[in-house]
Design an enzyme around this catalytic site. Structure first.
Site, PDB file in Angstrom:
ATOM      1  N   LYS A 130     -57.485  -9.250  63.566  1.00 21.44           N
ATOM      2  CA  LYS A 130     -56.395  -8.349  63.979  1.00 21.44           C
ATOM      3  C   LYS A 130     -56.397  -7.054  63.165  1.00 21.44           C
ATOM      4  O   LYS A 130     -56.314  -5.960  63.721  1.00 21.44           O
ATOM      5  CB  LYS A 130     -55.028  -9.041  63.825  1.00 21.44           C
ATOM      6  CG  LYS A 130     -54.885 -10.315  64.647  1.00 21.44           C
ATOM      7  CD  LYS A 130     -53.523 -10.944  64.469  1.00 21.44           C
ATOM      8  CE  LYS A 130     -53.233 -11.457  63.076  1.00 21.44           C
ATOM      9  NZ  LYS A 130     -54.098 -12.580  62.630  1.00 21.44           N
ATOM     10  N   ARG A 155     -44.358 -13.732  65.991  1.00 20.20           N
ATOM     11  CA  ARG A 155     -45.124 -14.948  65.734  1.00 20.20           C
ATOM     12  C   ARG A 155     -44.367 -16.199  66.135  1.00 20.20           C
ATOM     13  O   ARG A 155     -44.901 -17.295  66.010  1.00 20.20           O
ATOM     14  CB  ARG A 155     -45.407 -15.035  64.239  1.00 20.20           C
ATOM     15  CG  ARG A 155     -46.920 -14.907  63.960  1.00 20.20           C
ATOM     16  CD  ARG A 155     -47.120 -14.343  62.680  1.00 20.20           C
ATOM     17  NE  ARG A 155     -48.028 -14.829  61.745  1.00 20.20           N
ATOM     18  CZ  ARG A 155     -48.793 -13.969  61.040  1.00 20.20           C
ATOM     19  NH1 ARG A 155     -48.794 -12.697  61.300  1.00 20.20           N
ATOM     20  NH2 ARG A 155     -49.552 -14.411  60.094  1.00 20.20           N
ATOM     21  N   ARG A 159     -63.029 -13.231  52.955  1.00 18.41           N
ATOM     22  CA  ARG A 159     -62.296 -11.952  53.068  1.00 18.41           C
ATOM     23  C   ARG A 159     -61.887 -11.425  51.700  1.00 18.41           C
ATOM     24  O   ARG A 159     -61.445 -12.156  50.836  1.00 18.41           O
ATOM     25  CB  ARG A 159     -61.032 -12.150  53.916  1.00 18.41           C
ATOM     26  CG  ARG A 159     -60.127 -10.914  53.883  1.00 18.41           C
ATOM     27  CD  ARG A 159     -59.138 -10.874  55.007  1.00 18.41           C
ATOM     28  NE  ARG A 159     -58.210 -11.993  55.011  1.00 18.41           N
ATOM     29  CZ  ARG A 159     -57.347 -12.230  55.998  1.00 18.41           C
ATOM     30  NH1 ARG A 159     -57.290 -11.421  57.046  1.00 18.41           N
ATOM     31  NH2 ARG A 159     -56.536 -13.268  55.943  1.00 18.41           N
ATOM     32  N   ARG A 183     -56.991 -12.642  48.805  1.00 18.02           N
ATOM     33  CA  ARG A 183     -55.586 -12.999  49.033  1.00 18.02           C
ATOM     34  C   ARG A 183     -55.320 -14.411  48.544  1.00 18.02           C
ATOM     35  O   ARG A 183     -56.154 -15.297  48.707  1.00 18.02           O
ATOM     36  CB  ARG A 183     -55.261 -12.902  50.529  1.00 18.02           C
ATOM     37  CG  ARG A 183     -54.883 -11.506  50.961  1.00 18.02           C
ATOM     38  CD  ARG A 183     -54.775 -11.361  52.455  1.00 18.02           C
ATOM     39  NE  ARG A 183     -53.951 -12.370  53.120  1.00 18.02           N
ATOM     40  CZ  ARG A 183     -53.637 -12.344  54.409  1.00 18.02           C
ATOM     41  NH1 ARG A 183     -54.075 -11.350  55.169  1.00 18.02           N
ATOM     42  NH2 ARG A 183     -52.886 -13.288  54.932  1.00 18.02           N
ATOM     43  N   ARG A 211     -51.749 -22.557  58.193  1.00 17.93           N
ATOM     44  CA  ARG A 211     -51.500 -21.387  59.045  1.00 17.93           C
ATOM     45  C   ARG A 211     -51.927 -21.665  60.495  1.00 17.93           C
ATOM     46  O   ARG A 211     -51.270 -21.210  61.436  1.00 17.93           O
ATOM     47  CB  ARG A 211     -52.220 -20.150  58.467  1.00 17.93           C
ATOM     48  CG  ARG A 211     -51.485 -19.588  57.254  1.00 17.93           C
ATOM     49  CD  ARG A 211     -52.419 -18.982  56.234  1.00 17.93           C
ATOM     50  NE  ARG A 211     -52.852 -17.641  56.546  1.00 17.93           N
ATOM     51  CZ  ARG A 211     -53.867 -17.029  55.941  1.00 17.93           C
ATOM     52  NH1 ARG A 211     -54.558 -17.657  55.002  1.00 17.93           N
ATOM     53  NH2 ARG A 211     -54.190 -15.800  56.255  1.00 17.93           N
TER      54      ARG A 211
HETATM   55  P1  ADP Z   1     -56.720 -10.999  60.578  1.00 13.34           P
HETATM   56  O1  ADP Z   1     -56.050  -9.661  60.393  1.00 13.34           O
HETATM   57  O2  ADP Z   1     -56.647 -11.483  62.005  1.00 13.34           O
HETATM   58  O3  ADP Z   1     -56.263 -12.062  59.616  1.00 13.34           O
HETATM   59  P2  ADP Z   1     -59.085  -9.622  59.501  1.00 13.34           P
HETATM   60  O4  ADP Z   1     -59.213  -8.430  60.371  1.00 13.34           O
HETATM   61  O5  ADP Z   1     -58.526  -9.431  58.134  1.00 13.34           O
HETATM   62  O6  ADP Z   1     -58.275 -10.813  60.290  1.00 13.34           O
HETATM   63  O7  ADP Z   1     -60.528 -10.304  59.415  1.00 13.34           O
HETATM   64  C1  ADP Z   1     -60.757 -11.459  58.593  1.00 13.34           C
HETATM   65  C2  ADP Z   1     -62.124 -11.338  57.907  1.00 13.34           C
HETATM   66  O8  ADP Z   1     -63.159 -11.446  58.897  1.00 13.34           O
HETATM   67  C3  ADP Z   1     -62.356 -10.007  57.190  1.00 13.34           C
HETATM   68  O9  ADP Z   1     -63.059 -10.246  55.993  1.00 13.34           O
HETATM   69  C4  ADP Z   1     -63.190  -9.173  58.184  1.00 13.34           C
HETATM   70  O10 ADP Z   1     -64.044  -8.283  57.505  1.00 13.34           O
HETATM   71  C5  ADP Z   1     -63.958 -10.262  58.937  1.00 13.34           C
HETATM   72  N1  ADP Z   1     -64.133  -9.968  60.355  1.00 13.34           N
HETATM   73  C6  ADP Z   1     -63.250  -9.390  61.215  1.00 13.34           C
HETATM   74  N2  ADP Z   1     -63.754  -9.329  62.469  1.00 13.34           N
HETATM   75  C7  ADP Z   1     -64.983  -9.901  62.416  1.00 13.34           C
HETATM   76  C8  ADP Z   1     -66.008 -10.165  63.387  1.00 13.34           C
HETATM   77  N3  ADP Z   1     -65.846  -9.832  64.681  1.00 13.34           N
HETATM   78  N4  ADP Z   1     -67.131 -10.793  62.979  1.00 13.34           N
HETATM   79  C9  ADP Z   1     -67.284 -11.158  61.675  1.00 13.34           C
HETATM   80  N5  ADP Z   1     -66.371 -10.938  60.715  1.00 13.34           N
HETATM   81  C10 ADP Z   1     -65.225 -10.319  61.060  1.00 13.34           C
HETATM   82  P1  AMP Z   2     -50.973 -12.067  57.812  1.00 12.33           P
HETATM   83  O1  AMP Z   2     -51.286 -10.932  56.893  1.00 12.33           O
HETATM   84  O2  AMP Z   2     -50.635 -11.607  59.187  1.00 12.33           O
HETATM   85  O3  AMP Z   2     -52.042 -13.138  57.787  1.00 12.33           O
HETATM   86  O4  AMP Z   2     -49.649 -12.744  57.241  1.00 12.33           O
HETATM   87  C1  AMP Z   2     -49.617 -13.324  55.954  1.00 12.33           C
HETATM   88  C2  AMP Z   2     -48.379 -14.183  55.795  1.00 12.33           C
HETATM   89  O5  AMP Z   2     -47.200 -13.361  55.918  1.00 12.33           O
HETATM   90  C3  AMP Z   2     -48.194 -15.277  56.851  1.00 12.33           C
HETATM   91  O6  AMP Z   2     -48.919 -16.459  56.546  1.00 12.33           O
HETATM   92  C4  AMP Z   2     -46.679 -15.494  56.785  1.00 12.33           C
HETATM   93  O7  AMP Z   2     -46.307 -16.208  55.631  1.00 12.33           O
HETATM   94  C5  AMP Z   2     -46.161 -14.059  56.608  1.00 12.33           C
HETATM   95  N1  AMP Z   2     -45.926 -13.376  57.908  1.00 12.33           N
HETATM   96  C6  AMP Z   2     -46.559 -12.275  58.405  1.00 12.33           C
HETATM   97  N2  AMP Z   2     -46.072 -11.924  59.604  1.00 12.33           N
HETATM   98  C7  AMP Z   2     -45.090 -12.839  59.894  1.00 12.33           C
HETATM   99  C8  AMP Z   2     -44.227 -13.033  60.998  1.00 12.33           C
HETATM  100  N3  AMP Z   2     -44.246 -12.220  62.083  1.00 12.33           N
HETATM  101  N4  AMP Z   2     -43.356 -14.079  60.957  1.00 12.33           N
HETATM  102  C9  AMP Z   2     -43.315 -14.891  59.890  1.00 12.33           C
HETATM  103  N5  AMP Z   2     -44.109 -14.780  58.822  1.00 12.33           N
HETATM  104  C10 AMP Z   2     -44.996 -13.761  58.803  1.00 12.33           C
END
Ligand code: ADP
Ligand code: AMP
Length: 216
Positions: free
Chosen positions: A13, A88, A127, A160, A171
């Site tokens: 995302k 969410r 990540r 993280r 999650r």
């Molecule tokens: P989200 O926001 O959904 O938690 P991220 O965008 O932070 O996911 O992506 C999670 C990890 O996967 C990051 O380290 C990113 O660089 C990597 N990543 C994102 N998209 C891809 C992809 N299409 N293929 C491989 N790795 C990816």
């Molecule tokens: P994310 O960065 O989107 O992976 O979110 C990290 C953490 O923040 C999640 O595991 C939840 O604990 C909290 N969080 C983020 N967005 C929401 C949401 N819309 N509702 C509830 N918790 C959230």
């Protein structure tokens, strides 16, 4: 343009959001990033949210809804929004229906990223993020032009606290139980575009771009 981007933890995302911002002049509103900033600054909200986040659980709806409603009133949202990681839960989705009505910014597209658990595990455990600006990296991919440091602001990259296999499982369970129903809710409104996000990021983005091109 008013866009929601949804998908389980690690589905890309944040990565896709960075690319979508190259197409549209709208603010990227990630509730996860906003919460992490509050935790870092030790605000009242951050103190409340931290224990939920560290455990991989969702932060209570009222806290999140109030935070998003306030953010959407800021002037940069005049042009629209790219909401990442919100709503969410069904309660959040129903509250957001009222908020988006009030600010007269109806959702135009919901991008739903789909990736299997094994791939999510690799993405989550590898990540790394910039703790200052939120830019996203991966140990098996790009780790900064100076290895381990953010290209945007030069800050040392970190892992993280919730990016462990154990927390990913929690999650994922939260996602199945609370967030999947939100995708069904928006599917019923004809807004959802499912994307195969298990492929390399450029290929995912090509699909996203095609979908958004048809909506705009
Ligand atoms: P989200 O926001 O959904 O938690 P991220 O965008 O932070 O996911 O992506 C999670 C990890 O996967 C990051 O380290 C990113 O660089 C990597 N990543 C994102 N998209 C891809 C992809 N299409 N293929 C491989 N790795 C990816
Ligand atoms: P994310 O960065 O989107 O992976 O979110 C990290 C953490 O923040 C999640 O595991 C939840 O604990 C909290 N969080 C983020 N967005 C929401 C949401 N819309 N509702 C509830 N918790 C959230």
């Amino acid at each position: 343009m008013n866009i929601l981007i949804m998908g389980p933890a690690g589905s890309g995302k944040g990565t896709m959001s960075e690319k979508i911002l190259e197409l549209y002049d709208i603010p990227h509103i990630s509730t996860g990033d906003m919460l992490r900033e509050n935790v870092r600054n030790n605000t009242e909200l951050g103190i409340k949210a931290k224990e939920y986040m560290d455990a991989g659980h969702l932060v209570p709806d009222d806290v999140i809804n109030a935070m998003v409603e306030k953010r959407l009133q800021e002037p940069d949202c005049e042009k629209g929004y790219l909401l990442d990681g919100y709503p969410r839960t069904l309660v959040q989705a129903e509250t957001f229906a009222e908020i988006s009505d009030r600010v007269q910014k109806p959702i135009e597209a919901v991008i739903a990223l789909e990736v299997g658990f094994e791939e999510l595990e690799k993405r989550i455990t590898g990540r790394r993020i910039c703790p200052k600006c939120g830019a996203i990296y991966h140990v098996n991919g790009h780790m900064g032009n100076k290895y381990g440091y953010c290209d945007v602001c030069g800050t040392e990259l970190v892992q993280r606290r919730d990016d462990t296999v154990e927390q990913l499982k929690v999650r994922m369970d939260e996602y199945e139980a609370s967030t999947k129903p939100v995708i069904d809710y928006y599917s019923g409104k004809g807004l959802v575009h499912k994307i195969d996000a298990s492929v390399p990021a450029d290929e995912v983005f090509a699909q996203v771009k095609e979908v958004l091109g048809k909506v705009a």
